[in-house]
Enzyme design. Structure first.
Site, PDB file in Angstrom:
ATOM      1  N   TYR A 170       0.856  -1.051   0.000  1.00  0.00           N
ATOM      2  CA  TYR A 170      -0.024  -0.175  -0.085  1.00  0.00           C
ATOM      3  C   TYR A 170       0.990   1.354  -0.018  1.00  0.00           C
ATOM      4  O   TYR A 170       1.930   1.366   0.565  1.00  0.00           O
ATOM      5  CB  TYR A 170      -0.807   0.061   1.382  1.00  0.00           C
ATOM      6  CG  TYR A 170      -2.130  -0.784   1.248  1.00  0.00           C
ATOM      7  CD1 TYR A 170      -3.083  -0.547   0.311  1.00  0.00           C
ATOM      8  CD2 TYR A 170      -2.259  -1.510   2.263  1.00  0.00           C
ATOM      9  CE1 TYR A 170      -4.387  -1.346   0.510  1.00  0.00           C
ATOM     10  CE2 TYR A 170      -3.555  -2.235   2.722  1.00  0.00           C
ATOM     11  CZ  TYR A 170      -4.669  -1.973   1.632  1.00  0.00           C
ATOM     12  OH  TYR A 170      -5.798  -2.715   1.890  1.00  0.00           O
ATOM     13  N   GLU A 179      -5.651  -0.307   8.548  1.00  0.00           N
ATOM     14  CA  GLU A 179      -5.486  -0.159   9.991  1.00  0.00           C
ATOM     15  C   GLU A 179      -4.382   0.976  10.227  1.00  0.00           C
ATOM     16  O   GLU A 179      -3.835   0.987  11.103  1.00  0.00           O
ATOM     17  CB  GLU A 179      -5.307  -1.539  10.651  1.00  0.00           C
ATOM     18  CG  GLU A 179      -6.097  -2.507  10.863  1.00  0.00           C
ATOM     19  CD  GLU A 179      -6.300  -2.964   9.490  1.00  0.00           C
ATOM     20  OE1 GLU A 179      -7.569  -2.868   8.808  1.00  0.00           O
ATOM     21  OE2 GLU A 179      -5.664  -4.030   9.100  1.00  0.00           O
ATOM     22  N   ASN A 235      -9.576   1.223  -2.900  1.00  0.00           N
ATOM     23  CA  ASN A 235      -9.467   0.130  -2.099  1.00  0.00           C
ATOM     24  C   ASN A 235     -10.883  -0.329  -1.482  1.00  0.00           C
ATOM     25  O   ASN A 235     -11.261   0.538  -0.902  1.00  0.00           O
ATOM     26  CB  ASN A 235      -8.394   0.367  -1.167  1.00  0.00           C
ATOM     27  CG  ASN A 235      -8.369  -0.833  -0.225  1.00  0.00           C
ATOM     28  OD1 ASN A 235      -7.954  -1.937  -0.770  1.00  0.00           O
ATOM     29  ND2 ASN A 235      -8.097  -0.705   1.083  1.00  0.00           N
ATOM     30  N   GLU A 236     -11.513  -1.411  -1.894  1.00  0.00           N
ATOM     31  CA  GLU A 236     -12.833  -1.776  -1.431  1.00  0.00           C
ATOM     32  C   GLU A 236     -13.804  -0.709  -1.490  1.00  0.00           C
ATOM     33  O   GLU A 236     -14.506  -0.532  -0.377  1.00  0.00           O
ATOM     34  CB  GLU A 236     -12.443  -2.466   0.223  1.00  0.00           C
ATOM     35  CG  GLU A 236     -11.517  -3.641   0.025  1.00  0.00           C
ATOM     36  CD  GLU A 236     -11.626  -4.067   1.595  1.00  0.00           C
ATOM     37  OE1 GLU A 236     -11.717  -3.439   2.439  1.00  0.00           O
ATOM     38  OE2 GLU A 236     -11.151  -5.339   1.759  1.00  0.00           O
ATOM     39  N   GLU A 284      -6.427 -10.254  -0.961  1.00  0.00           N
ATOM     40  CA  GLU A 284      -6.189 -10.351   0.421  1.00  0.00           C
ATOM     41  C   GLU A 284      -6.819 -11.397   1.157  1.00  0.00           C
ATOM     42  O   GLU A 284      -8.068 -11.827   1.321  1.00  0.00           O
ATOM     43  CB  GLU A 284      -7.089  -9.303   1.110  1.00  0.00           C
ATOM     44  CG  GLU A 284      -6.278  -7.892   0.835  1.00  0.00           C
ATOM     45  CD  GLU A 284      -7.100  -6.839   1.657  1.00  0.00           C
ATOM     46  OE1 GLU A 284      -7.691  -6.960   2.620  1.00  0.00           O
ATOM     47  OE2 GLU A 284      -6.886  -5.458   1.386  1.00  0.00           O
ATOM     48  N   TYR A 313      -0.267  -9.084  13.596  1.00  0.00           N
ATOM     49  CA  TYR A 313      -1.327  -9.658  12.688  1.00  0.00           C
ATOM     50  C   TYR A 313      -1.302 -11.097  12.804  1.00  0.00           C
ATOM     51  O   TYR A 313      -1.996 -11.889  12.102  1.00  0.00           O
ATOM     52  CB  TYR A 313      -1.098  -9.071  11.342  1.00  0.00           C
ATOM     53  CG  TYR A 313      -2.505  -9.074  10.521  1.00  0.00           C
ATOM     54  CD1 TYR A 313      -3.162  -7.899  10.551  1.00  0.00           C
ATOM     55  CD2 TYR A 313      -2.964 -10.027   9.695  1.00  0.00           C
ATOM     56  CE1 TYR A 313      -4.387  -7.903   9.825  1.00  0.00           C
ATOM     57  CE2 TYR A 313      -4.003 -10.064   9.015  1.00  0.00           C
ATOM     58  CZ  TYR A 313      -4.965  -8.925   8.900  1.00  0.00           C
ATOM     59  OH  TYR A 313      -6.008  -8.836   8.108  1.00  0.00           O
TER      60      TYR A 313
END
Ligand code: NAG
Ligand code: NAG
Ligand code: NAG
Ligand code: NAG
Ligand code: NAG
Ligand code: NAG
Ligand code: NAG
Length: 652
Positions: free
Chosen positions: A78, A124, A182-183, A263, A328
């Protein structure tokens, strides 16, 4: 007279043309064979996400090499806009911000790159990567055709994309595909003109050849606003999903072409006050196998998470900020260590392709430097002249962080108590207006804490004429969904008893600079301030030297805050992040070795906002060699219920 050129034999001409074609690097979609084609050959990628903004440059190569050795063909990353343009028109592309160097490094290691260029990234990350200064226009509609938003996006893409163009695969670089937005299908604006504007911008700067794509949740409903003609549609979903059904949703928009999960979740995110997310390797291995068996392309999100250094974490709604660690539960840990999950995934990949020979770079050694005693310096209020050299901004009613051009960290709001509050008097905001946490003192005496969504009223006592201070902490901007336009500070009026407080002096605090340029040299405060539970927010400092006679020091470490409550820590001026062991689940912070030195004592500065360990001279922090990310202190049942539904949030 100009001589006519010699005729070139046809066979020679054909030779030139075909060798040019062979040299031509191409990356394309083959709609007939449902696959990508790289240099004309069918190609399927297995990729992993890494965020260069969450891994120090010092460690970029180590992490990339570990990804390469797992058998990955590509990395996905990203671009956080606010990391590069944190103030309008001021661009940062050097050091840890040098994305071109990062991409070049990937190229040198023969890793391809899937670039998610934004402008919005979620991830996030503070405000999903959008710069907070966009909110200077209060009514701005982010991620839409709002004219001011588009102007800022166009200017930014005009800086970023020309840097990316030479790095496209066709131009000799590693970038095979570029994600637009993005989404977007999960967002409320559903503005096709906005997407069309982005496509035009991306094409204008990158040319017509590169594959542009979108990613959305594997759900036909989400693809309605996320997909646009001219952008290749991909989906995202996690382990345990019905893979066939998930890809059917991609087929709904793309009847032909390669199947792509952009993803595939290797773990999950955390929030302060929530249990640490753990996703067992077996479920990941099973679904990954099903994806690869179908011949689909996949990106493992994330292959390494890294760290939200400084103030970079985001938050979800109802307001729940993410901790400093972005471990994560990924195949490579926050500190880049090889985990059991790494090897499990590598074994799956090995079934489908040849993986590189040779040794895998080992996990880096960790060192427990032990306990370090800190001494207490002054409180934030006592250091205002150092922390806010420009002096306060005066305003009848409170201004937000953006209005005083302070985007991160802390702002102190001060007013004079207008009345005698002999009896406990309620201090509150009507509409949950503290974004996000206020540490309240009167003439330096702690009164309590107001917290967004949790504590909107405290009772205070004090004399008319005293200084009423609210030190307000920005705990990270919402990175997902409708409440992305997350204003910070006192975003509504503050009420005392029956009266709206007014005539504020607002101090934007530049703590990073103050720490860097010698907060150390302030003379320590002599008297302990109070015996109450809560202390006024204050600084604590100490130093330690790297032991001599032990080879290969300094090494990475983790710092532990036993008995401390909540605050921020800097080592040698590097803002490591927030600690909050009182709420958990994260208890230790990652300390990468490159910020430590053997040539001078290493300086620790801690800003404790609530309460240090009790007892005089007991201000101990401890360097340990093992992280603790899963302590369940301060467990927040409400948040757990809201966020434990896994993919329910949309894939984040
Ligand atoms: C997975 O989804 C497909 C397509 O919707 C369906 O035919 C199949 O029965 C599902 N499998 C399971 C195990 O639910
Ligand atoms: C507050 O109380 C003091 C006496 O303790 C008195 O002198 C003063 O006038 C009062 N101030 C206000 C604003 O009521
Ligand atoms: C504030 O004081 C009032 C009246 O004394 C009391 O009812 C209330 O519970 C107190 N609120 C808090 C948050 O302490
Ligand atoms: C505070 O109250 C004043 C007076 O009612 C009002 O004009 C102002 O807009 C309010 N400010 C905020 C931030 O709510
Ligand atoms: C607020 O106003 C009401 C009604 O006028 C009064 O009874 C009350 O005492 C006031 N409260 C404070 C804290 O001044
Ligand atoms: C730590 O602070 C001391 C005293 O100000 C200074 O001499 C030293 O160089 C600092 N260490 C580092 C690594 O900056
Ligand atoms: C935390 O993680 C460690 C290491 O994986 C494990 O040994 C321990 O049992 C976990 N603790 C909790 C409370 O889950």
């Amino acid at each position: 007279m100009v001589p006519s050129p010699l005729p070139i034999p046809t066979w020679l001409l054909l030779f030139f043309i075909s060798s040019a074609a062979a040299l031509q690097r191409t990356f394309e979609i083959d709609y007939n064979s449902n696959c990508f084609r790289k240099d004309g050959q069918p190609f399927r990628y297995i990729s992993g996400s890494i965020h260069y903004s969450r891994v120090p440059r010092f460690y970029w190569k180590d992490r990339l090499l570990k990804m390469k050795m797992a058998g990955l063909d590509a990395i996905q990353l990203y671009v956080p806009w606010n990391f590069h343009e944190s103030e309008p028109g001021k661009y940062q592309f050097t050091g840890d911000h040098d994305i071109e160097a990062f991409l070049q490094m990937a190229n040198d290691l023969e890793l391809l790159v899937i670039l998610r260029a934004g402008p919005y990234i979620c991830a996030e990350w503070d405000m999903g990567g959008l710069p907070a200064w966009l909110l200077e226009k209060e009514s701005i509609v982010l991620r839409s055709s709002d004219a001011d938003y588009l102007a800022a996006v166009s200017r930014w893409m005009g800086v970023l994309l020309p840097k990316m163009k030479p790095l496209l695969y066709q131009n000799g670089g590693p970038i095979i595909t570029v994600q637009v937005e993005n989404e977007y299908g999960s967002y409320f604006t559903c503005d096709y003109d906005y997407l069309r504007h982005l496509v035009k911008l991306f094409r204008q700067h990158l040319g017509d050849e590169v594959i542009l794509f979108t990613t959305d949740g594997a759900d036909v409903g989400l693809l309605r606003c996320g997909a646009l003609q001219g952008l290749y549609v991909t989906v995202d979903f996690g382990p345990g999903t019905n893979v066939t059904a998930a890809f059917l949703s991609q087929r709904h928009s793309e009847p032909r072409g390669p199947l792509v999960n952009s993803e595939f979740y290797t773990g999950w995110l955390d929030h302060w006050g929530q249990r640490h997310s753990v996703v067992p390797s077996q479920v990941i291995v099973k679904t990954l196998n099903e994806i690869l068996m179908l011949g689909a392309n996949v990106n493992l999100y994330v292959f390494i998470g890294g760290t939200n250094f400084g103030f970079w974490n985001g938050a979800n709604m109802p307001y729940a900020p993410q901790p400093t660690s972005y471990d994560y539960n990924a195949p490579l840990s926050e500190a880049g260590d090889l985990t059991e999950k790494y090897f499990a995934i590598r074994e799956v990949i090995r079934k489908y392709k040849k993986i590189p020979e040779g040794p895998i770079p080992p996990s880096t050694p960790k060192y427990a430097y032990g306990q370090i005693a800190l001494v207490k310096l002054n409180t934030v209020a006592e250091l205002l002249n150092t922390l806010c050299q420009g002096g306060p901004i005066k305003s009848i009613y409170p201004l937000t962080f953006v209005q005083v051009k302070q985007y991160f960290g802390f702002v102190l709001y001060r007013t004079t108590l207008p009345q005698n509050c002999t009896e406990p008097t309620p201090l509150f905001t009507v509409l949950d207006g503290i974004h996000d946490r206020a540490y309240v003192t009167i003439d330096g005496v702690p009164q309590g804490i107001l917290e967004r969504g949790k504590s909107i009223l405290i009772n205070i006592t004090g004399k008319a004429g005293a200084d009423l201070d609210l030190l307000v902490e920005n705990m990270g901007r919402v990175n997902y969904g409708r409440y992305n336009n997350d204003f910070k500070g006192l975003v509504t009026n503050v009420t005392l008893g029956n009266d709206t407080l007014s005539y504020w002096r607002i101090f934007p605090l530049d703590i990073d600079s103050a720490v860097l340029y010698g907060l150390q040299n302030q003379s320590p405060a002599s008297q302990p301030l109070s015996d109450t539970q809560l202390l006024a927010p204050a600084f604590y400092v100490g130093s330690f030297s790297i032991p001599t006679g032990i080879p290969d020091l300094p090494q990475d470490s983790f710092i532990k805050f036993t008995g401390w409550t909540k605050g921020q820590i800097w080592i040698n001026g590097f803002n490591l992040g927030r600690y909050w062991p009182a709420r958990g689940p994260q208890v230790t912070l990652f300390v990468p070795r490159h910020i430590l030195t053997t040539s001078a004592p290493n300086n620790i500065t801690v800003l404790e906002l609530e309460r240090p360990p009790q007892g005089e001279g007991k201000y101990i922090v401890e360097f340990v060699d093992t992280p603790i990310l899963n302590a369940t202190l301060g467990y927040d049942m409400k948040i757990v219920q809201l966020f434990s539904r896994g993919g329910g949030l949309g894939n984040l």
